[in-house]
Structures are given as C-alpha cells and as structure tokens.
Design a protein around this motif. Structure first.
Motif, PDB file in Angstrom:
ATOM      1  N   ARG A 106       2.744  -8.742  66.602  1.00 56.84           N
ATOM      2  CA  ARG A 106       3.944  -9.531  66.283  1.00 56.84           C
ATOM      3  C   ARG A 106       3.716 -10.405  65.051  1.00 56.84           C
ATOM      4  NH1 ARG A 106       5.922 -14.331  66.457  1.00 56.84           N
ATOM      5  NH2 ARG A 106       3.942 -15.214  67.222  1.00 56.84           N
ATOM      6  N   LYS A 107       2.560 -11.052  64.957  1.00 52.50           N
ATOM      7  CA  LYS A 107       2.259 -11.906  63.811  1.00 52.50           C
ATOM      8  C   LYS A 107       2.150 -11.085  62.531  1.00 52.50           C
ATOM      9  CE  LYS A 107      -0.093 -15.555  66.405  1.00 52.50           C
ATOM     10  NZ  LYS A 107      -1.382 -16.275  66.628  1.00 52.50           N
ATOM     11  N   ARG A 108       1.571  -9.876  62.649  1.00 53.44           N
ATOM     12  CA  ARG A 108       1.477  -9.030  61.465  1.00 53.44           C
ATOM     13  C   ARG A 108       2.851  -8.648  60.943  1.00 53.44           C
ATOM     14  NH1 ARG A 108       1.890  -4.179  59.675  1.00 53.44           N
ATOM     15  NH2 ARG A 108       2.702  -3.418  61.661  1.00 53.44           N
ATOM     16  N   VAL A 109       3.755  -8.287  61.859  1.00 53.43           N
ATOM     17  CA  VAL A 109       5.117  -7.929  61.462  1.00 53.43           C
ATOM     18  C   VAL A 109       5.824  -9.132  60.850  1.00 53.43           C
ATOM     19  CG1 VAL A 109       7.357  -7.174  62.326  1.00 53.43           C
ATOM     20  CG2 VAL A 109       5.271  -6.085  63.178  1.00 53.43           C
ATOM     21  N   MET A 126      -8.463  -8.526  82.792  1.00 60.99           N
ATOM     22  CA  MET A 126      -8.942  -8.617  81.418  1.00 60.99           C
ATOM     23  C   MET A 126      -8.231  -7.604  80.523  1.00 60.99           C
ATOM     24  SD  MET A 126     -10.725 -10.153  79.251  1.00 60.99           S
ATOM     25  CE  MET A 126     -11.627 -11.229  80.375  1.00 60.99           C
ATOM     26  N   GLN A 127      -8.012  -6.415  81.029  1.00 62.28           N
ATOM     27  CA  GLN A 127      -7.275  -5.414  80.253  1.00 62.28           C
ATOM     28  C   GLN A 127      -5.865  -5.901  79.940  1.00 62.28           C
ATOM     29  OE1 GLN A 127      -7.389  -1.769  82.464  1.00 62.28           O
ATOM     30  NE2 GLN A 127      -9.543  -1.346  81.975  1.00 62.28           N
ATOM     31  N   PHE A 128      -5.254  -6.570  80.900  1.00 58.03           N
ATOM     32  CA  PHE A 128      -3.908  -7.118  80.670  1.00 58.03           C
ATOM     33  C   PHE A 128      -3.936  -8.183  79.582  1.00 58.03           C
ATOM     34  CE2 PHE A 128      -0.859 -10.529  81.639  1.00 58.03           C
ATOM     35  CZ  PHE A 128       0.334  -9.827  81.504  1.00 58.03           C
ATOM     36  N   VAL A 129      -4.970  -9.059  79.613  1.00 58.42           N
ATOM     37  CA  VAL A 129      -5.080 -10.119  78.604  1.00 58.42           C
ATOM     38  C   VAL A 129      -5.291  -9.515  77.217  1.00 58.42           C
ATOM     39  CG1 VAL A 129      -6.500 -12.063  77.833  1.00 58.42           C
ATOM     40  CG2 VAL A 129      -5.914 -11.828  80.251  1.00 58.42           C
ATOM     41  N   LEU A 130      -6.175  -8.508  77.131  1.00 62.82           N
ATOM     42  CA  LEU A 130      -6.427  -7.868  75.841  1.00 62.82           C
ATOM     43  C   LEU A 130      -5.180  -7.188  75.309  1.00 62.82           C
ATOM     44  CD1 LEU A 130      -9.961  -6.298  76.517  1.00 62.82           C
ATOM     45  CD2 LEU A 130      -9.418  -8.300  75.100  1.00 62.82           C
ATOM     46  N   GLN A 131      -4.432  -6.545  76.175  1.00 59.11           N
ATOM     47  CA  GLN A 131      -3.202  -5.886  75.752  1.00 59.11           C
ATOM     48  C   GLN A 131      -2.190  -6.895  75.242  1.00 59.11           C
ATOM     49  OE1 GLN A 131      -2.758  -2.677  75.539  1.00 59.11           O
ATOM     50  NE2 GLN A 131      -0.634  -2.785  74.859  1.00 59.11           N
ATOM     51  N   LYS A 132      -2.135  -8.037  75.917  1.00 61.13           N
ATOM     52  CA  LYS A 132      -1.223  -9.095  75.492  1.00 61.13           C
ATOM     53  C   LYS A 132      -1.615  -9.650  74.122  1.00 61.13           C
ATOM     54  CE  LYS A 132       0.784 -13.474  77.066  1.00 61.13           C
ATOM     55  NZ  LYS A 132       0.777 -14.506  78.123  1.00 61.13           N
ATOM     56  N   GLU A 133      -2.917  -9.844  73.908  1.00 62.28           N
ATOM     57  CA  GLU A 133      -3.391 -10.346  72.621  1.00 62.28           C
ATOM     58  C   GLU A 133      -3.103  -9.353  71.500  1.00 62.28           C
ATOM     59  OE1 GLU A 133      -4.500 -13.261  71.871  1.00 62.28           O
ATOM     60  OE2 GLU A 133      -4.430 -14.014  73.927  1.00 62.28           O
ATOM     61  N   LYS A 134      -3.279  -8.061  71.796  1.00 62.29           N
ATOM     62  CA  LYS A 134      -2.967  -7.047  70.794  1.00 62.29           C
ATOM     63  C   LYS A 134      -1.482  -7.075  70.422  1.00 62.29           C
ATOM     64  CE  LYS A 134      -6.624  -3.764  72.006  1.00 62.29           C
ATOM     65  NZ  LYS A 134      -6.933  -2.410  72.556  1.00 62.29           N
ATOM     66  N   GLN A 135      -0.630  -7.252  71.416  1.00 58.59           N
ATOM     67  CA  GLN A 135       0.805  -7.322  71.139  1.00 58.59           C
ATOM     68  C   GLN A 135       1.150  -8.559  70.323  1.00 58.59           C
ATOM     69  OE1 GLN A 135       2.528  -7.166  75.042  1.00 58.59           O
ATOM     70  NE2 GLN A 135       2.383  -4.928  75.209  1.00 58.59           N
ATOM     71  N   GLU A 136       0.481  -9.695  70.604  1.00 61.08           N
ATOM     72  CA  GLU A 136       0.720 -10.926  69.847  1.00 61.08           C
ATOM     73  C   GLU A 136       0.262 -10.769  68.403  1.00 61.08           C
ATOM     74  OE1 GLU A 136       1.919 -14.833  69.032  1.00 61.08           O
ATOM     75  OE2 GLU A 136       2.407 -13.418  70.633  1.00 61.08           O
ATOM     76  N   ALA A 137      -0.907 -10.118  68.212  1.00 60.72           N
ATOM     77  CA  ALA A 137      -1.403  -9.875  66.856  1.00 60.72           C
ATOM     78  C   ALA A 137      -0.453  -8.974  66.083  1.00 60.72           C
ATOM     79  CB  ALA A 137      -2.798  -9.250  66.918  1.00 60.72           C
TER      80      ALA A 137
END
Length: 300
Positions: free
Chosen positions: A242-245, A229-240
C-alpha cells in the motif's frame, strides 16, 4: 394365570367334598361356582394383553417363540402364552470413566492400545433400537438382556479392533472423525445381523497419557503461533504494498505538476487564490505578489 390356577384348585376342592357323608359337603357347589368364576376371569385376563406405545410384544408358548409380533394397543393372545414386551424406542448405552455416569457402576470406559503402543481411554454412548419385526428373533436367539449380550461386547470389541490402525495423536486430533465413522460402520453391520439398528455413535472423550497430552498441546500451540506469524507477515506485506502504491502516486503527481503546468497557468491559479482570500471577511493581512499582483488591505 394365577386366577386360572386358583379356579382349578377351587373346582377340584368342590368335587372332593361333594360326598354327602362329609361335614363340608354343603359347600361343594359354592366352591365349584367360585372356582369356575375364577377360571373364567383368569382365561379372560390372560387372553388380552396391552402393549404400550413404542413397544412390541412377542408370544412364547411353552418355550416356543411365535413369529408374529404384538403391536401397540390391546391384543388377543393365547391364554397359555407368555408375552415378553420389548422397548422399540431409541435406547442408549453409555460406557464412561466417570463413576455412576454409565450403565455400569464405576469406571467402565474402554481402554485400547493404539498403533504406537499407547493406552487410550475412550468414553462413548451408543444410540440404538430394536427392529420391531425382528423382536421374535431377538428373544429366540439372544433373550431379553440384549444390552449386555450384544450391545456392550460388540461395541467394545469393534473399538479395540479399529484403534490399532491409528496412533494416539491421530485419535486425539486429526483422525478422530475418521475413527468414529469406521467403528460406526462395523458396529452397524453387527447390530443389523442381530435385529438391532445403530442410530448414532457418540465418542464423548478420548483421554491420553499425561505426557502425550502435554506434547500434543505444545505442538498445537506451536502450530497456532506459526499460523499467527504468517498472518502478521502477510499483513505487513500488504501494508508495504500500500505504501509503495501511495508513494508511486505522489511521484506521478509531482511529475505531472513539474512538466505539465506553464507560467501563465500558475499566474492564473495565484490570482484565483488571492481573489478568494480577498472575499473572506477575516482577511486582515496584506498580500503581495509579483509586479502584477494587487495589494489587499483588510476588506478593501
């Protein structure tokens, strides 16, 4: 030794019938010669001992162990000495709960009590060898059956003595290597005092009560799920991020277009686009721009 004994008996028998009055006196000389031959053969064979590669021999004369050892090859020894040969190669001693897998038949695993009072069953293998120079000491102080007198009891005792410092969960998972290193150190010291070298200690299996094992496995699965779950959350944070940038880049681009382009530049870009379209062999559509824009029909 047998030939020596036989030769002496024949020689004595030859002397016993040497009396001319006896019927067998004519065989006296023959018996003496045969007896002497057997005695010489016995002395010769007893004085030469072969020690195979990876072994070491120890002499014992009338129960007194000699301090010197016999190396591999042919060795000349006291004809009256008894030679005991020890295996100096790596040996193993296995204690297992599986029938006929260990050195002892049946269930020979080590049962120990842990810090939290649970019974744990340990299967292990001990790899060891004799120190060649200490072979006389082993024969004099321990004897030939050093596996059952030293290797087995010391190993089992050291494992039981050290298991009380760990709980069952620790032995089964996180503390297993630490436990193995600890008992290795204790067993190595005890072996060295008795002329043995501990090469390796292999804990093959640690069996826990079924209820404890189920609890541990559930805990491990829960920890793995939490890590996932920590890995999934970290991945989602990185995707968010990327979209912000990406959104910020689009906003910056639009801002540049709205503030940095003049009417003349836009008109120029329109003319360039119309020109490129007119050159296309597939241009069949009339393109109409502002007052100054040309009208293009087909390829004309």
């Amino acid at each position: 030794m047998f030939f020596i004994f036989l030769g002496v008996l024949l020689f004595i028998g030859g002397n016993a019938i040497a009396n001319p009055n006896l019927v067998f006196s004519k065989y006296s000389k023959t018996l003496k010669v045969v007896g002497a031959v057997f005695a010489i053969l016995g002395l010769t064979s007893s004085a030469v001992v072969q020690v195979d590669a990876g072994e070491v021999g120890v002499q014992s004369v009338f129960g007194k162990v000699q301090s010197s050892t016999l190396n591999s090859g042919l060795n000349f020894v006291n004809p009256l000495a008894k030679v005991v040969v020890f295996d100096a190669k790596t040996q193993n001693y296995t204690m297992s709960s599986v029938h006929d897998e260990g050195d002892k038949a049946g269930d020979d695993a080590i049962r120990v009590l842990t810090k939290d009072g649970l019974e744990v069953v340990v299967d292990l293998t001990v790899l060891f060898r004799i120190i060649p120079s200490e072979a006389p000491h082993v024969l004099a102080e321990i004897g030939e059956n050093y596996k059952d007198k030293v290797v087995r009891p010391i190993t089992r005792t050291m494992i039981r003595d050290n298991a009380v410092y760990y709980d069952a969960v620790g032995l089964y998972s996180l503390k297993r290597n630490e436990f193995q290193q600890r008992i290795y150190s204790d067993i190595e010291k005890n072996f060295k005092k008795r002329g043995l070298v501990l090469e390796q200690l292999l804990i093959r299996n640690i069996n826990l009560p079924t209820s404890v094992k189920t609890t541990i496995e559930s805990k491990i699965n829960a920890e793995q799920d939490a890590q996932k779950m920590q890995f999934v959350l970290q991945k989602e944070k990185q995707e968010a991020e990327r979209k912000r940038v990406e959104a910020q880049g689009i906003a910056d681009y639009q801002k540049i277009l709205s503030t940095g382009l003049s009417d003349k530049q836009l008109q120029y870009e329109s003319i360039i686009a119309q020109k490129e379209l007119a050159k296309s062999p597939n241009a069949k559509v009339i393109i109409m721009g502002g007052k100054s824009a040309p009208i293009i029909l087909g390829n004309q």
